[in-house]
Design an enzyme around this catalytic site. Sequence first.
Site, PDB file in Angstrom:
ATOM      1  N   CYS A  65       0.835  -1.196   0.000  1.00  0.00           N
ATOM      2  CA  CYS A  65       0.000   0.000   0.000  1.00  0.00           C
ATOM      3  C   CYS A  65       0.879   1.259   0.000  1.00  0.00           C
ATOM      4  O   CYS A  65       1.464   1.569  -1.031  1.00  0.00           O
ATOM      5  CB  CYS A  65      -0.986  -0.048   1.161  1.00  0.00           C
ATOM      6  SG  CYS A  65      -2.463   0.921   0.819  1.00  0.00           S
ATOM      7  N   HIS A  91      -3.575  -5.028   0.383  1.00  0.00           N
ATOM      8  CA  HIS A  91      -3.012  -5.537   1.646  1.00  0.00           C
ATOM      9  C   HIS A  91      -3.040  -7.066   1.673  1.00  0.00           C
ATOM     10  O   HIS A  91      -3.988  -7.655   2.211  1.00  0.00           O
ATOM     11  CB  HIS A  91      -3.823  -4.999   2.836  1.00  0.00           C
ATOM     12  CG  HIS A  91      -3.563  -3.554   3.114  1.00  0.00           C
ATOM     13  ND1 HIS A  91      -2.508  -3.133   3.879  1.00  0.00           N
ATOM     14  CD2 HIS A  91      -4.216  -2.445   2.705  1.00  0.00           C
ATOM     15  CE1 HIS A  91      -2.526  -1.808   3.952  1.00  0.00           C
ATOM     16  NE2 HIS A  91      -3.545  -1.364   3.239  1.00  0.00           N
ATOM     17  N   GLU A 119      -1.473  -9.011   3.510  1.00  0.00           N
ATOM     18  CA  GLU A 119      -1.305  -9.577   4.866  1.00  0.00           C
ATOM     19  C   GLU A 119      -2.627  -9.999   5.508  1.00  0.00           C
ATOM     20  O   GLU A 119      -2.626 -10.777   6.458  1.00  0.00           O
ATOM     21  CB  GLU A 119      -0.557  -8.585   5.768  1.00  0.00           C
ATOM     22  CG  GLU A 119      -1.330  -7.348   6.217  1.00  0.00           C
ATOM     23  CD  GLU A 119      -1.246  -6.180   5.242  1.00  0.00           C
ATOM     24  OE1 GLU A 119      -1.015  -6.418   4.030  1.00  0.00           O
ATOM     25  OE2 GLU A 119      -1.442  -5.022   5.684  1.00  0.00           O
TER      26      GLU A 119
HETATM   27  N1  GLN Z   1      -1.912   6.834   2.868  1.00  0.00           N
HETATM   28  C1  GLN Z   1      -2.023   6.071   1.671  1.00  0.00           C
HETATM   29  C2  GLN Z   1      -3.380   6.232   0.990  1.00  0.00           C
HETATM   30  O1  GLN Z   1      -4.332   6.631   1.609  1.00  0.00           O
HETATM   31  C3  GLN Z   1      -1.721   4.610   1.915  1.00  0.00           C
HETATM   32  C4  GLN Z   1      -2.700   3.934   2.801  1.00  0.00           C
HETATM   33  C5  GLN Z   1      -2.217   2.609   3.303  1.00  0.00           C
HETATM   34  O2  GLN Z   1      -1.020   2.322   3.272  1.00  0.00           O
HETATM   35  N2  GLN Z   1      -3.100   1.798   3.816  1.00  0.00           N
HETATM   36  O3  GLN Z   1      -3.517   5.947  -0.152  1.00  0.00           O
END
Ligand code: GLN
Length: 535
Positions: free
Chosen positions: A381, A507, A509
């Site tokens: 992410c 994600h 994970e």
């Molecule tokens: N801050 C980033 C976004 O909003 C990444 C978010 C995250 O890593 N979950 O896109």
Amino acid sequence: MKYIFVTGGVLSSLGKGIAAASIGRILESYGYRIFMKKLDPYINVDPGTMSPFQHGEVYVTDDGAETDLDLGHYYRFTNTPLSQANNATTGCIYESVLKKERRGDYLGKTVQVIPHITNEIKARIDDIGSADPDIMIVEIGGTVGDIESLPFLEAIRQMKLDKGRDNTLYIHLTFIPYVKAAAELKTKPTQHSVSELRSIGIQPDILMCRTEMSLNDELKSKISLFCNVEKEAVIEAIDVENIYECPLVYFQQGIGDQIIEKLHLKKNKSDLMKSWKPVVDIAKMKKEKAVDIGVVGKYVDLRDAYKSIIESFNHAAIANKCDVRLHWLEAHDLDNKNYRESLKGLHGILVPGGFGERGIEGKIRAAMYARENKIPYFGICLGMQIATIEFARHVLGLEGAHSTEFDPQTPYPVIDFIPEQRTITEKGGTMRLGAYPCHLDKKGKAFQAYGKEEISERHRHRYEFNNDYMKAFTDKGALISGINKENELVEVLEITDHPWFVGVQFHPEFKSKPTEPHPLFRDFIKAALKNYPAR
Ligand code: GLN
């Protein structure tokens, strides 16, 4: 449907989530379908807007619910269906009661905690969506004695009357401290906690006693007598080396058979020793190799903020039969002078998800170091967005390239808002959330890992790769190896001239289990192992 209610006493952090999940696993091993639920007494509508420092990780389900991290344990230990229906808070319960009140649904009655809030709680417990479980396991957050948990305890007390005593079971997880000065295990806090529960009308059927040391027969008899629980139902929940041992430890004390008898279920044969034990054996086996992985993040002092990532590494260690040693690096501390020294010797670097500006430049340095020194890099992410910014600045020469999250005025917004996000002002539940399909390019390492072109992974973010830069990136050796075909969003970014450099916008994970390690974590560790043993 049968109901098991799991409460906690004496103090928090006893591992109620893992205990509940272990019970789930044990009951599944008898062939029963289970449904796990977490009720949280706090007033936030969901944990989505809470800081990871306060609450640890926010676990996201396929349907896009932002939930308590215990749902991650449920996923890793069991096959429970997981959706919005698995987690409810005081906040969301009051929210729906207040909506009904405004609509006039209560026909002029005075709206009260009993029965209106408790009825709403009971309705939430009975919400199983489209699932068809045999057993519902409900974990009540907090500790008995908290003001906030009272309505929940009252609701589960009533459920014994509603559903019948043969269909409900109360399990209380408690603590037996060892007092060094007296060289003794002490049962008094447990007695108090059980008497508190009994004073609100709940008599536990089974006690799970967290302890550092084995409880002898005499202690068990004492706990049984004072807490009014059968002696066999005093289960020792001793500290274990590896959390995945818990189902085995409880099962060996007969908790599975007891639950089945008390709930008048058919006693099928359990396959736990076949389906679960081999994985635990590998996890505990002494390994010949170990890799050192740097995790460069912002919440590194609070490991709960990275719960699912840590567990995914444990699963990847099982898959690769090696140890994974995690080194927690505070991104903010990686400055231009020290970052090489701090990252030297790592076999792999992971930059996890995150929000907010602090530490961003340190993370960019970590990605640069991994790219230049051909060290396996895994960006999740925000970690994928960081790799994008780094590549733009240092390979494409776009000075000042950034994400508009951190620099709205950047001349090169390589990571930017998706148009739908621009008009949103509320924070809760407004990100790109939940499962989305992704199409993988056969040339990529991601495809190699998954072994298939169509995958589905969960998201939680606002910003995206800016497709205006796609050509510039691919011309210079980046590979856009995963794409959401419907709206052309970039999901996976790789660097081709590198042993393993993969950034994913989702994600992974959230979908790793000890019995099914996630392919990307597995292959990241496999790539890191290639650098072993040099440090
Ligand atoms: N801050 C980033 C976004 O909003 C990444 C978010 C995250 O890593 N979950 O896109």
